[in-house]
Design a protein around this motif. Structure first.
Motif, mmCIF file in Angstrom:
data_model
loop_
_atom_site.group_PDB
_atom_site.id
_atom_site.type_symbol
_atom_site.label_atom_id
_atom_site.label_comp_id
_atom_site.label_asym_id
_atom_site.label_seq_id
_atom_site.Cartn_x
_atom_site.Cartn_y
_atom_site.Cartn_z
ATOM 1 N N LEU A 91 0.449 -1.208 0.093
ATOM 2 C CA LEU A 91 -0.270 0.190 0.360
ATOM 3 C C LEU A 91 0.357 1.092 -0.029
ATOM 4 C CD1 LEU A 91 -2.582 -1.156 1.984
ATOM 5 C CD2 LEU A 91 -2.921 -0.666 -0.076
ATOM 6 N N LEU A 92 2.135 1.194 0.788
ATOM 7 C CA LEU A 92 3.009 2.206 0.815
ATOM 8 C C LEU A 92 3.876 2.772 -0.650
ATOM 9 C CD1 LEU A 92 4.313 2.112 4.124
ATOM 10 C CD2 LEU A 92 2.849 3.416 3.546
ATOM 11 N N ALA A 93 3.679 1.656 -0.841
ATOM 12 C CA ALA A 93 3.797 1.588 -3.081
ATOM 13 C C ALA A 93 3.299 3.378 -3.361
ATOM 14 C CB ALA A 93 3.909 0.407 -3.909
ATOM 15 N N ILE A 94 1.621 3.170 -3.289
ATOM 16 C CA ILE A 94 1.321 4.320 -4.044
ATOM 17 C C ILE A 94 1.501 5.889 -3.393
ATOM 18 C CG2 ILE A 94 -1.841 4.873 -3.827
ATOM 19 C CD1 ILE A 94 -1.766 2.488 -3.105
ATOM 20 N N PRO A 95 1.763 5.964 -2.366
ATOM 21 C CA PRO A 95 1.692 7.778 -1.685
ATOM 22 C C PRO A 95 3.447 7.629 -2.648
ATOM 23 C CG PRO A 95 2.455 6.198 0.319
ATOM 24 C CD PRO A 95 0.821 5.478 -1.196
ATOM 25 N N ALA A 96 4.285 6.266 -2.206
ATOM 26 C CA ALA A 96 5.736 6.875 -3.362
ATOM 27 C C ALA A 96 4.935 7.146 -4.988
ATOM 28 C CB ALA A 96 6.546 6.051 -3.294
ATOM 29 N N CYS A 97 4.436 6.874 -5.459
ATOM 30 C CA CYS A 97 4.509 6.893 -7.281
ATOM 31 C C CYS A 97 4.379 8.448 -7.799
ATOM 32 C CB CYS A 97 3.546 5.867 -7.490
ATOM 33 S SG CYS A 97 4.114 3.938 -7.496
ATOM 34 N N ILE A 98 2.984 8.355 -6.207
ATOM 35 C CA ILE A 98 1.436 10.027 -6.894
ATOM 36 C C ILE A 98 3.160 11.008 -6.123
ATOM 37 C CG2 ILE A 98 0.750 11.601 -4.794
ATOM 38 C CD1 ILE A 98 -0.889 9.171 -4.130
ATOM 39 N N ALA A 99 4.022 10.711 -5.072
ATOM 40 C CA ALA A 99 5.809 11.588 -4.576
ATOM 41 C C ALA A 99 5.886 11.671 -6.534
ATOM 42 C CB ALA A 99 6.407 11.007 -3.717
ATOM 43 N N MET A 100 6.657 10.842 -7.227
ATOM 44 C CA MET A 100 7.250 11.046 -7.825
ATOM 45 C C MET A 100 6.680 11.615 -8.925
ATOM 46 S SD MET A 100 7.062 9.481 -11.476
ATOM 47 C CE MET A 100 6.133 8.154 -10.849
ATOM 48 N N LEU A 101 4.657 11.335 -9.032
ATOM 49 C CA LEU A 101 4.247 12.136 -10.606
ATOM 50 C C LEU A 101 4.366 13.858 -9.849
ATOM 51 C CD1 LEU A 101 2.040 12.317 -12.566
ATOM 52 C CD2 LEU A 101 0.364 12.471 -11.283
ATOM 53 N N ALA A 102 4.407 14.274 -8.372
ATOM 54 C CA ALA A 102 4.554 15.302 -8.663
ATOM 55 C C ALA A 102 5.961 16.453 -8.806
ATOM 56 C CB ALA A 102 3.945 15.887 -7.211
ATOM 57 N N LEU A 103 7.082 15.260 -8.323
ATOM 58 C CA LEU A 103 7.815 15.998 -8.580
ATOM 59 C C LEU A 103 8.274 16.036 -10.073
ATOM 60 C CD1 LEU A 103 10.314 14.090 -5.906
ATOM 61 C CD2 LEU A 103 9.970 16.347 -6.029
ATOM 62 N N TRP A 104 7.668 15.201 -10.766
ATOM 63 C CA TRP A 104 7.779 15.160 -12.574
ATOM 64 C C TRP A 104 7.336 16.286 -13.134
ATOM 65 C CZ3 TRP A 104 10.863 12.749 -15.665
ATOM 66 C CH2 TRP A 104 11.326 13.255 -16.581
ATOM 67 N N ILE A 105 6.301 16.812 -12.826
ATOM 68 C CA ILE A 105 5.150 17.993 -12.765
ATOM 69 C C ILE A 105 5.686 19.349 -12.327
ATOM 70 C CG2 ILE A 105 3.298 19.298 -12.242
ATOM 71 C CD1 ILE A 105 2.112 16.914 -11.592
ATOM 72 N N LEU A 106 6.690 19.183 -11.342
ATOM 73 C CA LEU A 106 7.475 20.103 -10.700
ATOM 74 C C LEU A 106 8.684 20.287 -11.175
ATOM 75 C CD1 LEU A 106 8.378 22.231 -8.536
ATOM 76 C CD2 LEU A 106 9.215 21.116 -7.233
#
Length: 463
Positions: free
Chosen positions: A424-439
């Motif tokens: 389950l904790l892999a999900i917030p890791a993927c969200i963080a990855m996406l936010a950083l890519w947008i940044l």
């Protein structure tokens, strides 16, 4: 050898950027590193003493959720209050006050007698902890040369995971002999012992002093220690903020939420929130989850300590890569690896040696990326909003830590297996990855001065 600057206008940050890392820089780095190490030690301490509290007080594990999250509420509110305060009263002043606050309340925590008093004292300790971190990071960011800034900021921030890891090793040795109270007594004594030396030796940020029109003599004294140059004949300095009077009058919070910075601010908040959700769920609840899996209290504390310890390596490596490549994309890829490793940890509980290695590597990625975010954020904001930008990222992100601590309690109540929790904790890791890519797409890395101000010193001709 001292450099002489004659009849020329000297931009303060450009002057710092041109210098090598001086002995005075190392002293500032040591103090800021020490504050974050003590911050990490105290923040993680409650997770390490949780098994002892369950045994001594006879409470259920889910009942500890308010205690585990109380300090995180304090961290959030402390950070959000400290940012605007530091942009108004100075980084050093707020750092000193916040250190006193978390040291004193850590000492008092040792005298808690029930869940209610412990939760209240952890909240008050968290106020000081939350205020200390962003100011230590902002101070070193504004004093470090640009070419080494990401690495230097990360070197300071690595103190937090190392301090958190040290808490596990200290807990394993202290609790059996002195009880859980010994951890909090130590967490209060150490910062109080360091405080007099910091008050004497830490400087205020040069960018901040120039922005606030401090006497030129004060500015030049700090510059002479930071830079290998002779500024003894500086006769005046001139303020020249890019945006002029209008921007200077805008509040720091309004600045970081204004149109030029809004997307960057929101992506930083999302990333920090997700990273802390992962970090605090694991550091707070992993000892109990491991104990349920058959490990002793001491072994559970030592294995859990490997997770933040791995962040020390990850933070330094990330800092080097961020100085060479697009920092947002570097950290985005780190979170991809974090998601993969979190899943791998949960699938290898039976092999203790492999399990320990994977916990360490997961910490390298998760904690390393998390600890690198202040270095990513610092160049985004101008001087008048930098402390607030970093502090609000840390403060808003702390609610992710609160969510992680509370979610851990829910999962414990559901008796969800450790392996499924990590998936389950892999999900917030993927969200963080996406936010950083947008940044990284929104903001391109720039070699401009860290504060983007037009602050200058006019040096008189040396005699």
């Amino acid at each position: 050898m001292h450099r002489e600057y004659s009849k020329e206008t000297v931009n303060v940050q450009t002057l710092i950027n041109e210098q090598e890392f001086s002995p005075y820089h190392w002293l500032v780095l040591f103090f800021c590193f020490s504050i974050l190490a003590l911050d990490g030690f105290d923040t993680a301490a409650i997770g390490y003493v949780a098994p002892a509290l369950v045994a001594e007080w006879g409470v259920s594990k889910p009942a500890l959720a308010p205690v585990l999250s109380a300090a995180l509420f304090g961290l959030a509110f402390g950070a959000m209050a400290a940012g605007p305060s530091a942009d108004r009263f100075g980084r050093k002043n707020v750092l000193m006050v916040s250190t006193i606050v978390f040291a004193l309340f850590s000492l008092l925590t040792a005298y808690a007698t029930d869940i209610t008093s412990l939760s209240a004292l952890r909240f008050l300790t968290g106020l000081g902890l939350g205020a200390a971190m962003p100011n230590a990071v902002t101070l070193i960011a504004e004093l470090a040369p640009a070419k080494r800034r990401s690495f230097v900021v990360n070197a300071v921030y690595v103190g937090f995971p190392l301090g958190a890891a040290a808490g596990g090793f200290v807990a394993a040795g202290v609790i059996p002999h002195y009880g859980w109270q010994g951890i909090f007594i130590l967490g209060g004594i150490l910062p109080l012992a360091l405080l007099p030396f910091m008050m004497r030796s830490l400087p205020e940020s040069v960018s901040y002093m120039t922005a606030k029109q401090y006497p030129v003599e004060k500015i030049s004294r700090v510059l002479e220690r930071l830079c290998n140059c002779n500024l003894s004949h500086v006769k005046k300095y001139v303020m020249g903020e890019h945006s002029g009077k209008g921007k200077a009058e805008k509040s720091a919070l309004a600045l970081i939420l204004s149109k030029p910075f809004l997307v960057s601010t929101l992506m930083l908040w999302v990333t920090y929130f997700m990273g802390l959700l992962i970090f605090y769920l694991l550091t707070n609840w992993m000892p109990l989850m491991m104990k349920d899996a058959g490990f002793t209290t001491e072994k559970a504390a030592l294995l859990t300590a490997l997770f933040p310890l791995g962040g020390g390596v990850g933070t330094l490596v990330s800092g080097v890569l961020m100085d060479k490549f697009n920092p947002g994309r570097v950290l985005s890829m780190v979170y991809v690896l974090a998601a993969i490793l979190l899943v791998a940890v949960g699938q290898n509980m039976d092999n203790v040696s492999l399990f320990a290695v994977l916990v360490f590597l997961a910490g390298v990625m998760v904690t390393g990326a998390q600890a690198s975010l202040p270095a990513l954020a610092a160049p985004i904001y101008p001087t008048q909003g930098r402390a607030t930008g970093i502090a609000w990222m840390l403060g808003v992100g702390r609610f992710g830590g609160i969510a992680g601590a509370l979610l851990g309690g829910v999962l414990q109540g559901m008796k969800l297996p450790f392996s499924q929790t990590l998936i389950l904790l892999a999900i917030p890791a993927c969200i963080a990855m996406l936010a950083l890519w947008i940044l990284s797409v929104k903001t391109s890395r720039t070699e401009e001065d860290i504060d983007g101000s037009g602050q200058v010193l006019e040096a008189a001709e040396s005699k």
